[in-house]
Enzyme design. Structure first.
Site, short mmCIF file in Angstrom:
data_model
loop_
_atom_site.label_atom_id
_atom_site.label_comp_id
_atom_site.label_asym_id
_atom_site.label_seq_id
_atom_site.Cartn_x
_atom_site.Cartn_y
_atom_site.Cartn_z
N LYS A 114 0.82 -1.22 0.00
CA LYS A 114 0.00 0.00 0.00
C LYS A 114 0.85 1.26 0.00
CE LYS A 114 -4.05 -2.16 2.08
NZ LYS A 114 -4.94 -2.27 3.25
N LYS A 197 -10.40 -12.58 -8.28
CA LYS A 197 -11.22 -12.81 -7.10
C LYS A 197 -12.22 -11.67 -6.90
CE LYS A 197 -9.58 -12.56 -2.75
NZ LYS A 197 -8.84 -12.87 -1.51
N LYS A 200 -13.80 -6.04 -2.90
CA LYS A 200 -14.36 -4.70 -2.68
C LYS A 200 -13.51 -3.63 -3.36
CE LYS A 200 -14.57 -5.60 1.83
NZ LYS A 200 -14.82 -5.58 3.27
#
Length: 333
Positions: A114, A197, A200
């Site tokens: 990240k 996959k 979200k």
């Protein structure tokens, strides 16, 4: 015989869980609560590592709790609470930060991924230290098992390292938890990108079946899902990822085997098959969504359930923190 204690948490970062969340994790939480002393929390403090609108965070925290209950997490069979309702999480989190080395925190893969995407100047310190808060979440309840996906194994290893380090320096204080790697259940992929996959963080939510979407929206998503060349309804992830994904979804929710479904749809086209999958998904999710909406309508009642869970959790948390402080040499109040 004493039941083993499990602890797991889920972040309230979206308005709705999706089908992959449910089949990959929450469904197994529901099963575990029957034979374990289960502690499940909505980890709202972890959600602060990304900038969030306060009203949205509050709404999503309650929506997450309502969906967990609607999906079968039973506050009478487990301890369900909001992380922020138990202040000992933050207090033990600081102790863990003071135990962890800068190097081992830097090696956490999620932080590396990240921070590389957004750059260090735009990465908050909380993203760097949140594995230590996660360790505190687990150690606070002396958990034996932590149900997680394979991608979280590194964080459980860090938790074990920190607990062992504390125990060797200051005396036996923490149970060393084991990762309970969730069974590789149905692998649910994105409806529009069936080789990825369901997530979200997808670029478009058109490929994501959300628990709180209306039946009409979910039916439309399935009927417009990406399929493959040919007309045969057969499971072949390499050649037919779209149809294979829909077969997996049908099987996971209906309980029928994939080979049985292949036989049923032999000689029928994709249109018939998609309509049937849409019906299965809609029928399965409709009562869950309805129950979650009912819980959210009675907000004070839902908060009361979470408050009760926090009180149960705090009894355990206070005891752990008191022994931690005592063993560290902090003066009692």
């Amino acid at each position: 015989m004493t039941m083993k204690r499990v602890l797991s948490g889920i972040q309230p970062t979206h308005d709705s869980f999706h089908l992959g969340n449910y089949l990959g994790a929450v469904k197994q939480w529901v099963e575990l609560q029957h034979k374990h002393d289960a502690f499940y929390c909505v980890v709202d403090l972890h959600a602060l590592t990304i900038e969030t609108d306060p009203a949205l965070l509050r709404k999503r925290s309650l929506a997450s709790a309502a969906q967990l209950i609607a999906l079968g997490v039973d506050p009478d069979k487990c301890t369900l609470f909001l992380q922020s309702h138990v202040s000992e999480h933050n207090q033990l989190g600081w102790i863990m930060e003071c135990l962890a080395g800068f190097g081992e925190a830097s090696r956490m893969t999620q932080f590396k991924d990240k921070s590389q995407k957004s750059g260090t100047d735009r990465t908050v310190v909380g993203l760097f230290t949140y594995p230590m808060l996660q360790a505190a979440d687990i150690l606070l309840y002396q958990a034996d098992l932590v149900p997680v996906g394979e991608d979280q194994r590194q964080h459980i290893e860090l938790t074990r390292d920190l607990a062992g380090r504390f125990n060797s320096r200051y005396g036996d204080t923490f149970q060393l938890p084991e990762a309970y790697i969730l069974k590789a259940g149905a692998k649910i992929n994105d409806l529009q990108d069936p080789t990825s996959k369901m997530s979200k963080s997808a670029n478009s939510m058109q490929g994501v079946i959300e628990i709180m979407d209306t039946p009409e929206v979910n039916a439309k998503k399935i009927k417009s899902s990406m399929t493959d060349t040919g007309r045969e309804v057969l499971f072949n992830e390499k050649e037919k990822p779209g149809i294979s994904n829909l077969l997996t979804i049908h099987s996971a929710l209906s309980g029928r085997s994939i080979s049985e479904l292949e036989s049923e749809f032999a000689g029928k086209g994709y249109g018939d098959f998609k309509s049937t999958v849409a019906d299965v998904v809609v029928d399965y999710l409709r009562p869950i969504r309805q129950r979650a909406l009912e819980l959210l309508e009675d907000e004070s009642g839902l908060i009361a359930v979470l408050r009760q869970g926090a009180e149960k959790a705090q009894v355990v948390a206070e005891k752990t923190l008191a022994s931690t402080y005592k063993n560290l040499g902090l003066v009692e109040r």
